[in-house]
Design a protein around this motif. Sequence first.
Motif, PDB file in Angstrom:
ATOM      1  N   VAL A 128       0.446  26.469 -53.762  1.00  0.00           N
ATOM      2  CA  VAL A 128       1.212  26.864 -52.582  1.00  0.00           C
ATOM      3  C   VAL A 128       1.849  28.225 -52.873  1.00  0.00           C
ATOM      4  CG1 VAL A 128       3.047  26.260 -50.970  1.00  0.00           C
ATOM      5  CG2 VAL A 128       1.709  24.451 -52.075  1.00  0.00           C
ATOM      6  N   LYS A 129       1.522  29.219 -52.048  1.00  0.00           N
ATOM      7  CA  LYS A 129       2.057  30.569 -52.230  1.00  0.00           C
ATOM      8  C   LYS A 129       2.710  31.059 -50.946  1.00  0.00           C
ATOM      9  CE  LYS A 129      -1.170  32.181 -55.802  1.00  0.00           C
ATOM     10  NZ  LYS A 129      -2.135  33.251 -56.174  1.00  0.00           N
ATOM     11  N   GLY A 130       3.563  32.065 -51.095  1.00  0.00           N
ATOM     12  CA  GLY A 130       4.166  32.689 -49.922  1.00  0.00           C
ATOM     13  C   GLY A 130       5.637  32.956 -50.079  1.00  0.00           C
ATOM     14  N   THR A 131       6.342  32.084 -50.828  1.00  0.00           N
ATOM     15  CA  THR A 131       7.753  32.308 -51.122  1.00  0.00           C
ATOM     16  C   THR A 131       8.004  31.972 -52.588  1.00  0.00           C
ATOM     17  OG1 THR A 131       8.465  30.056 -50.551  1.00  0.00           O
ATOM     18  CG2 THR A 131       8.399  31.669 -48.755  1.00  0.00           C
ATOM     19  N   ASP A 132       9.053  32.539 -53.140  1.00  0.00           N
ATOM     20  CA  ASP A 132       9.354  32.334 -54.558  1.00  0.00           C
ATOM     21  C   ASP A 132       9.554  30.863 -54.891  1.00  0.00           C
ATOM     22  OD1 ASP A 132       9.198  35.041 -54.954  1.00  0.00           O
ATOM     23  OD2 ASP A 132      11.377  35.378 -54.924  1.00  0.00           O
ATOM     24  N   VAL A 133      10.264  30.141 -54.027  1.00  0.00           N
ATOM     25  CA  VAL A 133      10.583  28.746 -54.344  1.00  0.00           C
ATOM     26  C   VAL A 133       9.322  27.891 -54.339  1.00  0.00           C
ATOM     27  CG1 VAL A 133      11.123  28.119 -51.942  1.00  0.00           C
ATOM     28  CG2 VAL A 133      12.128  26.822 -53.831  1.00  0.00           C
ATOM     29  N   ASN A 134       8.391  28.161 -53.426  1.00  0.00           N
ATOM     30  CA  ASN A 134       7.145  27.383 -53.405  1.00  0.00           C
ATOM     31  C   ASN A 134       6.247  27.710 -54.594  1.00  0.00           C
ATOM     32  OD1 ASN A 134       6.949  25.615 -50.899  1.00  0.00           O
ATOM     33  ND2 ASN A 134       7.677  27.552 -50.019  1.00  0.00           N
ATOM     34  N   GLU A 135       6.254  28.950 -55.014  1.00  0.00           N
ATOM     35  CA  GLU A 135       5.462  29.315 -56.185  1.00  0.00           C
ATOM     36  C   GLU A 135       6.070  28.723 -57.458  1.00  0.00           C
ATOM     37  OE1 GLU A 135       4.948  33.541 -55.984  1.00  0.00           O
ATOM     38  OE2 GLU A 135       3.946  33.426 -54.025  1.00  0.00           O
ATOM     39  N   GLU A 136       7.402  28.622 -57.503  1.00  0.00           N
ATOM     40  CA  GLU A 136       8.052  27.979 -58.642  1.00  0.00           C
ATOM     41  C   GLU A 136       7.724  26.484 -58.675  1.00  0.00           C
ATOM     42  OE1 GLU A 136      12.459  27.900 -60.762  1.00  0.00           O
ATOM     43  OE2 GLU A 136      12.309  28.265 -58.608  1.00  0.00           O
ATOM     44  N   MET A 137       7.698  25.854 -57.500  1.00  0.00           N
ATOM     45  CA  MET A 137       7.354  24.439 -57.421  1.00  0.00           C
ATOM     46  C   MET A 137       5.909  24.218 -57.837  1.00  0.00           C
ATOM     47  SD  MET A 137       8.484  21.387 -56.748  1.00  0.00           S
ATOM     48  CE  MET A 137       7.418  20.051 -57.294  1.00  0.00           C
ATOM     49  N   THR A 138       5.024  25.129 -57.494  1.00  0.00           N
ATOM     50  CA  THR A 138       3.623  25.006 -57.904  1.00  0.00           C
ATOM     51  C   THR A 138       3.509  25.023 -59.425  1.00  0.00           C
ATOM     52  OG1 THR A 138       2.749  25.994 -55.867  1.00  0.00           O
ATOM     53  CG2 THR A 138       1.344  26.093 -57.811  1.00  0.00           C
ATOM     54  N   LYS A 139       4.225  25.921 -60.073  1.00  0.00           N
ATOM     55  CA  LYS A 139       4.206  25.975 -61.544  1.00  0.00           C
ATOM     56  C   LYS A 139       4.706  24.660 -62.145  1.00  0.00           C
ATOM     57  CE  LYS A 139       4.862  30.987 -61.877  1.00  0.00           C
ATOM     58  NZ  LYS A 139       5.779  32.078 -62.333  1.00  0.00           N
ATOM     59  N   LEU A 140       5.768  24.119 -61.558  1.00  0.00           N
ATOM     60  CA  LEU A 140       6.306  22.857 -62.072  1.00  0.00           C
ATOM     61  C   LEU A 140       5.317  21.722 -61.870  1.00  0.00           C
ATOM     62  CD1 LEU A 140       8.602  21.202 -63.279  1.00  0.00           C
ATOM     63  CD2 LEU A 140       9.527  20.941 -60.963  1.00  0.00           C
ATOM     64  N   ARG A 141       4.647  21.682 -60.709  1.00  0.00           N
ATOM     65  CA  ARG A 141       3.650  20.628 -60.466  1.00  0.00           C
ATOM     66  C   ARG A 141       2.525  20.698 -61.490  1.00  0.00           C
ATOM     67  NH1 ARG A 141       0.566  20.870 -56.636  1.00  0.00           N
ATOM     68  NH2 ARG A 141       1.190  22.751 -55.507  1.00  0.00           N
TER      69      ARG A 141
END
Length: 355
Positions: A128-141
Amino acid sequence: MTVLDTIRRMVRRALPSYLFTSLPLYLFTFISLYLLCSCGVDNGKFRIEGRLRNMNVGEFWVYSPDGGFDGIDTIPVREGRFSYETELRNPATFVVIFPNYSEIPVFGESGKGVTIKGDASHLKEIVVKGTDVNEEMTKLRMTINRSMPPEIPGVVESFIRENPQSVISNYLVQRYFIFDAKPNFQKASELLALMVKEQPANARLEQMQKHLSKLRHGQVDSRLPSFSATDIHGRKVTQEQLKSKLNVVAVWATWSFQSTDMMFRLQRLKKEYGNQLGVVAVCLDARPQDIRRRIERDSLKWQTVCDGRIWETPLLSTLGLEDVPANLVVNDRGIIIERNLKAQDLEDKIKQTLK
């Protein structure tokens, strides 16, 4: 024609010809980028779009656990592509449910959009890309995906303790410590206290703290809480209906395959064991009239509560049940002996007890 060509034409139409021809390259680039960015999502809206390989036609479900919108919506998929836009004034969390019933969180902001990409045969690897928080969540997933099951709570707890101010932590504490099949209410309470300290203006966290005290009632070895509700035929439902040798409170929804499988098993077991098995069902569908017809069609011989309020059904919080499927197994003394068993484990438990 490229996107830049299109933007160049827009700039040319917007400026007198003598200014356009003398426009410095850096200024042209700045104006172009400004116009390009302004073609995004309108303020007051949030967009989810993307493409999945190895998926042609279908649909996803999406809901918001913190007030982004009410109920459950669908996201149609055509040739692997999908786009969903909703009104949004304040930041909110959206949970996208895929056809195999796995889910990912998406964090929405007004005027923003995200892109979801991946392979339908490997949904855990979706990006999931587009905002910093979603990209951070992707890394955590991705970190969670690489972890062994016993390690996951520790990975999640570490993130929350390092980022108690993050909206990601708000989602994680519910997903992994409150709504998990084997919840850890003590750990959830500790983490929520830390998060409230860092987010003092977040009323949602305060509500979660209050709600957590009710959820403790549904723990194994505790007494089934007293409750009163109305079933789909207008009849009163209380804990007094659960006085059989073994009793099950089951949460289900027509949009959850695992939960409907659980209900079919309970239907078969109820026919086999009769009054030895007591059942009360809670359905989280939004249209009680449809559920009434389905229950009559399937000849389900127990009381079903369905008030159309989905996740806000009061009986859920009273019994400490916050997932689909979910269940409580209660003995003839009103003590909860099992919680949130998988369908096969639930069937095995019933057969072992009533054989």
